[in-house]
Design a protein around this motif. Structure first.
Motif, PDB file in Angstrom:
ATOM      1  N   HIS A   1      -1.079   9.255  -0.438  1.00 22.04           N
ATOM      2  CA  HIS A   1      -2.424   8.695  -0.389  1.00 22.04           C
ATOM      3  C   HIS A   1      -2.308   7.189  -0.609  1.00 22.04           C
ATOM      4  O   HIS A   1      -1.813   6.745  -1.651  1.00 22.04           O
ATOM      5  CB  HIS A   1      -3.312   9.337  -1.453  1.00 22.04           C
ATOM      6  CG  HIS A   1      -3.380  10.830  -1.325  1.00 22.04           C
ATOM      7  ND1 HIS A   1      -4.395  11.479  -0.671  1.00 22.04           N
ATOM      8  CD2 HIS A   1      -2.522  11.807  -1.739  1.00 22.04           C
ATOM      9  CE1 HIS A   1      -4.172  12.784  -0.698  1.00 22.04           C
ATOM     10  NE2 HIS A   1      -3.041  12.998  -1.338  1.00 22.04           N
ATOM     11  N   ILE A   2      -2.773   6.422   0.365  1.00 24.14           N
ATOM     12  CA  ILE A   2      -2.617   4.971   0.323  1.00 24.14           C
ATOM     13  C   ILE A   2      -4.003   4.333   0.306  1.00 24.14           C
ATOM     14  O   ILE A   2      -4.772   4.442   1.267  1.00 24.14           O
ATOM     15  CB  ILE A   2      -1.808   4.481   1.535  1.00 24.14           C
ATOM     16  CG1 ILE A   2      -0.423   5.129   1.517  1.00 24.14           C
ATOM     17  CG2 ILE A   2      -1.684   2.967   1.519  1.00 24.14           C
ATOM     18  CD1 ILE A   2       0.399   4.857   2.741  1.00 24.14           C
ATOM     19  N   PHE A   3      -4.329   3.677  -0.806  1.00 25.17           N
ATOM     20  CA  PHE A   3      -5.619   3.044  -1.009  1.00 25.17           C
ATOM     21  C   PHE A   3      -5.465   1.541  -0.807  1.00 25.17           C
ATOM     22  O   PHE A   3      -4.543   0.928  -1.355  1.00 25.17           O
ATOM     23  CB  PHE A   3      -6.146   3.327  -2.412  1.00 25.17           C
ATOM     24  CG  PHE A   3      -6.356   4.789  -2.705  1.00 25.17           C
ATOM     25  CD1 PHE A   3      -7.594   5.377  -2.520  1.00 25.17           C
ATOM     26  CD2 PHE A   3      -5.308   5.587  -3.157  1.00 25.17           C
ATOM     27  CE1 PHE A   3      -7.792   6.726  -2.781  1.00 25.17           C
ATOM     28  CE2 PHE A   3      -5.490   6.935  -3.423  1.00 25.17           C
ATOM     29  CZ  PHE A   3      -6.736   7.505  -3.233  1.00 25.17           C
TER      30      PHE A   3
ATOM     31  N   LYS B   1       1.708   2.560  -9.553  1.00 29.99           N
ATOM     32  CA  LYS B   1       0.747   3.090  -8.577  1.00 29.99           C
ATOM     33  C   LYS B   1      -0.160   1.984  -8.037  1.00 29.99           C
ATOM     34  O   LYS B   1      -0.883   2.202  -7.053  1.00 29.99           O
ATOM     35  CB  LYS B   1      -0.133   4.171  -9.212  1.00 29.99           C
ATOM     36  CG  LYS B   1       0.625   5.387  -9.734  1.00 29.99           C
ATOM     37  CD  LYS B   1       1.312   6.150  -8.633  1.00 29.99           C
ATOM     38  CE  LYS B   1       1.987   7.403  -9.162  1.00 29.99           C
ATOM     39  NZ  LYS B   1       2.794   8.082  -8.127  1.00 29.99           N
ATOM     40  N   VAL B   2      -0.142   0.795  -8.652  1.00 26.38           N
ATOM     41  CA  VAL B   2      -0.992  -0.323  -8.227  1.00 26.38           C
ATOM     42  C   VAL B   2      -0.119  -1.512  -7.845  1.00 26.38           C
ATOM     43  O   VAL B   2       0.746  -1.933  -8.614  1.00 26.38           O
ATOM     44  CB  VAL B   2      -1.971  -0.744  -9.350  1.00 26.38           C
ATOM     45  CG1 VAL B   2      -2.810  -1.933  -8.897  1.00 26.38           C
ATOM     46  CG2 VAL B   2      -2.872   0.423  -9.731  1.00 26.38           C
TER      47      VAL B   2
ATOM     48  N   TYR C   1      -5.216  11.442  -9.129  1.00 26.82           N
ATOM     49  CA  TYR C   1      -4.048  11.771  -8.307  1.00 26.82           C
ATOM     50  C   TYR C   1      -2.756  11.556  -9.082  1.00 26.82           C
ATOM     51  O   TYR C   1      -1.805  12.323  -8.946  1.00 26.82           O
ATOM     52  CB  TYR C   1      -4.052  10.935  -7.028  1.00 26.82           C
ATOM     53  CG  TYR C   1      -4.969  11.465  -5.944  1.00 26.82           C
ATOM     54  CD1 TYR C   1      -5.817  12.543  -6.177  1.00 26.82           C
ATOM     55  CD2 TYR C   1      -5.004  10.882  -4.681  1.00 26.82           C
ATOM     56  CE1 TYR C   1      -6.655  13.017  -5.188  1.00 26.82           C
ATOM     57  CE2 TYR C   1      -5.839  11.366  -3.677  1.00 26.82           C
ATOM     58  CZ  TYR C   1      -6.665  12.436  -3.938  1.00 26.82           C
ATOM     59  OH  TYR C   1      -7.487  12.914  -2.959  1.00 26.82           O
ATOM     60  N   LYS C   2      -2.714  10.503  -9.873  1.00 27.73           N
ATOM     61  CA  LYS C   2      -1.521  10.266 -10.695  1.00 27.73           C
ATOM     62  C   LYS C   2      -1.336  11.403 -11.700  1.00 27.73           C
ATOM     63  O   LYS C   2      -0.224  11.874 -11.930  1.00 27.73           O
ATOM     64  CB  LYS C   2      -1.628   8.931 -11.426  1.00 27.73           C
ATOM     65  CG  LYS C   2      -0.426   8.580 -12.308  1.00 27.73           C
ATOM     66  CD  LYS C   2      -0.595   7.199 -12.950  1.00 27.73           C
ATOM     67  CE  LYS C   2       0.656   6.775 -13.719  1.00 27.73           C
ATOM     68  NZ  LYS C   2       0.899   7.586 -14.902  1.00 27.73           N
TER      69      LYS C   2
ATOM     70  N   GLY D   1       1.423  11.940  -4.570  1.00 28.88           N
ATOM     71  CA  GLY D   1       2.012  10.673  -4.176  1.00 28.88           C
ATOM     72  C   GLY D   1       0.912   9.702  -3.778  1.00 28.88           C
ATOM     73  O   GLY D   1       0.159   9.970  -2.836  1.00 28.88           O
ATOM     74  N   CYS D   2       0.757   8.588  -4.482  1.00 29.98           N
ATOM     75  CA  CYS D   2      -0.310   7.641  -4.154  1.00 29.98           C
ATOM     76  C   CYS D   2       0.063   6.237  -4.593  1.00 29.98           C
ATOM     77  O   CYS D   2       0.880   6.045  -5.497  1.00 29.98           O
ATOM     78  CB  CYS D   2      -1.640   8.059  -4.783  1.00 29.98           C
ATOM     79  SG  CYS D   2      -1.695   7.955  -6.584  1.00 29.98           S
ATOM     80  N   VAL D   3      -0.542   5.254  -3.935  1.00 28.17           N
ATOM     81  CA  VAL D   3      -0.389   3.854  -4.313  1.00 28.17           C
ATOM     82  C   VAL D   3      -1.667   3.129  -3.902  1.00 28.17           C
ATOM     83  O   VAL D   3      -2.297   3.481  -2.906  1.00 28.17           O
ATOM     84  CB  VAL D   3       0.850   3.221  -3.636  1.00 28.17           C
ATOM     85  CG1 VAL D   3       0.694   3.193  -2.114  1.00 28.17           C
ATOM     86  CG2 VAL D   3       1.114   1.822  -4.168  1.00 28.17           C
TER      87      VAL D   3
END
Length: 551
Positions: A351-353, A401-402, A370-371, A376-378
């Motif tokens: 997941h890409i924000f 994640k950021v 999500y974390k 999987g996210c950033v």
């Protein structure tokens, strides 16, 4: 018999006994292409294994979704693999026993002849009870390298099921599995899945399933919530309350996050008992003290205590200006509907924000969630300077994640590069100022990203345009006029009761109406291309000339 052999099996034949073809366990490790850990890759146990209350000793779980007393052991029917290979020949070599991360491999037991609450004896010592159908997660998509594969498991009732352990002991390959007791013969795994997934609105069946004590809480809790929600809606309708009521909330905290952004905590004057947890990414419709109604993203809390983050807009129409310059601790505001605006893309592996400024309020709670559940996210976050970072402590806790982009330091958020470098099976999310959103729209189209793999969350919407006329076919009413600075939604709400809306900027789809005749200038992002042929968002889209709709 080897688990790789495929005897002709009648999956609907009654189950009274079967045999363990394989026993599997595994350690937590990353799946290829993911940083999150998974226990899905299990190996065959050649010797006897010990079954304790938590399952097979030495078997590891991601306890976010698996493991624990209700999910101690996962059973799966090896006879399903032949069907999967035929349906997905491009991944045929991956569909073999152990592919679904099962602990017990059997040939005959399956979702059509195994019932919730079944008590089975395995070998001479172990006694188990069927507790739950498996709920598939995104890791199956990654396991088989098939986008959006996971829903096929419940659509075909080939998910497998979980056991709880009633009596500990040892088992080995070849042990007989014998049916000892069947308290719920009407509720096979397949039939539970029918009402869990495919036919969710049958209140009588939801009530029946909510009362089955042997059904594990993950599924039983879903049915309990559905019943409560349906009865609450019925009660409101009987009392003339409609689908939504405005409720008083008091401002109990006000914090300056940055020179332009303030956070507000609103607490319900009358608390709900046992409030439901809000879905991350939700937003609330708020009636302000100056008579305006606005929608704002919720960055934390529950239905009794909402936290908002609001920027003072340079061209504020009165909403953010009122909150920043007039609203104080102790003031009463009214909150209407609370809606989950950001869709949960549960099939995505990553997941890409991408966001800027106050746009972080749309995604902050979602990234935190999500974390927590090991998705999987950033989040790529662009700010004007280090002084313009709201909710900094929460961002710091998100760690890697950021990724911050500080304009004052010459750091530029490059959307084209982010898209070019994203991993397989990713979902994109965008929210920010107009310039960021326009760039995102161009790059997504240029790279051929599917509508189903991207979400645009807007804070503003252009609602003006040429006047048009609308006829509501399923209501007795003359043709209505929609002025150049009016929305179809506002006109419908003026003339009819029960017209629902939420975000009012084209994100959520709550205000969707059916288009019977005429042409529409579509705006907003809540409809995919196929839906635009028969529907429109009444909050932002506009008719061309004259249109006919149903509401």
């Amino acid at each position: 018999m080897s688990a790789t052999q495929e005897p002709a099996i009648d999956l609907f034949a009654a189950f009274t006994s079967d045999r363990l073809l394989e026993i599997r366990r595994g350690k937590m490790k990353p799946l290829q292409g993911l940083t999150v850990l998974s226990g899905i890759d299990k190996t065959v146990c050649e010797d006897a294994v010990r079954i304790a209350s938590g399952g097979i000793e030495g078997d590891e779980h991601d306890y976010t979704f698996h493991g624990g007393r209700e999910k101690a052991i996962h059973g799966y029917c090896s006879s399903h693999y032949q069907a999967w290979r035929k349906e997905f020949p491009e991944a045929a070599e991956k569909f073999r026993p152990g592919g679904f991360g099962e602990n017990f491999v059997t040939a005959h037991m399956n979702e059509r002849n195994v019932c919730i609450g079944d008590v089975v004896a395995v070998g001479d010592e172990v006694v188990l009870q069927v507790s739950l159908p498996r709920q598939p997660c995104f890791k199956l998509n990654h396991r088989f390298q098939l986008k959006n594969f996971a829903p096929n498991t419940w659509k075909t009732s080939r998910t497998g099921w979980y056991y709880r352990v009633l009596k500990e002991g040892s088992v080995r390959v070849g042990d007989e599995i014998r049916l000892v007791e069947r308290p719920n013969p009407a509720w096979t795994i397949e039939r539970v899945q029918e009402y869990l997934h495919r036919n969710q609105g049958d209140l009588a069946k939801n009530e029946e399933l909510a009362a089955i004590e042997e059904l594990g809480q993950e599924s039983r809790g879903t049915f309990v919530k559905r019943v409560a929600k349906a009865k609450s809606k019925e009660k409101r309708a009987q009392s003339g309350g409609g689908d939504a009521k405005w409720k008083d909330y008091k401002i109990v905290e006000r914090t300056r996050q940055t020179p332009r952004i303030a956070s507000f905590v609103l607490e319900a004057v009358e608390h709900q008992v046992n409030p439901e947890r809000l879905m991350p990414g939700a937003h609330a419709k708020i009636k302000l003290g100056n008579g305006l109604t606005r929608c704002y993203s919720i960055v934390g809390g529950d239905i009794n205590k909402l936290e908002l983050g609001i920027a003072l807009g340079e061209n504020s129409r009165g909403g953010s200006k009122y909150l920043h310059e007039t609203a104080q601790v102790g003031h009463i505001l009214q909150v209407g509907s609370v809606t989950a605006a950001v869709p949960i893309a549960s099939a995505a592996s990553n997941h890409i924000f991408v966001t800027g400024g106050v746009g972080i309020t749309a995604f902050l709670a979602l990234v935190e969630a999500y974390k927590q559940i090991n998705y999987g996210c950033v989040m790529h976050y662009a700010v004007r300077s280090s002084d313009e970072i709201p909710f900094k402590e929460r961002l710091d806790r998100l760690g890697d994640k950021v990724l911050l982009y500080d304009k004052q330091k010459g750091q530029r958020l490059d959307i084209a590069a982010i898209i070019a470098g994203m991993p397989w099976n990713s979902h994109l999310y965008f929210c920010g100022p107009k310039r960021l959103m326009e760039e995102a729209s161009r790059e997504v189209k240029a790279k051929g990203i599917s509508e189903s793999e991207v979400h645009f969350e807007s804070f503003e919407a252009d609602i003006s345009g040429d006047p048009f006329e609308v006829v509501v076919a399923n209501r007795e009413h003359a043709a209505l006029k929609v002025g150049g600075e009016e929305t179809l939604l506002a006109v419908l709400q003026e003339h009819f009761d029960g017209i629902q809306s939420s975000c009012e900027v084209g994100n959520c789809g709550t205000c969707k109406v059916t288009v019977k005749e005429g042409c529409v200038e579509h705006r907003g992002t809540a409809l995919v291309q196929e839906e635009k042929a028969t529907s429109m968002l009444s909050c932002v889209s506009r008719g061309l000339g004259r249109i006919v709709i149903d509401i």
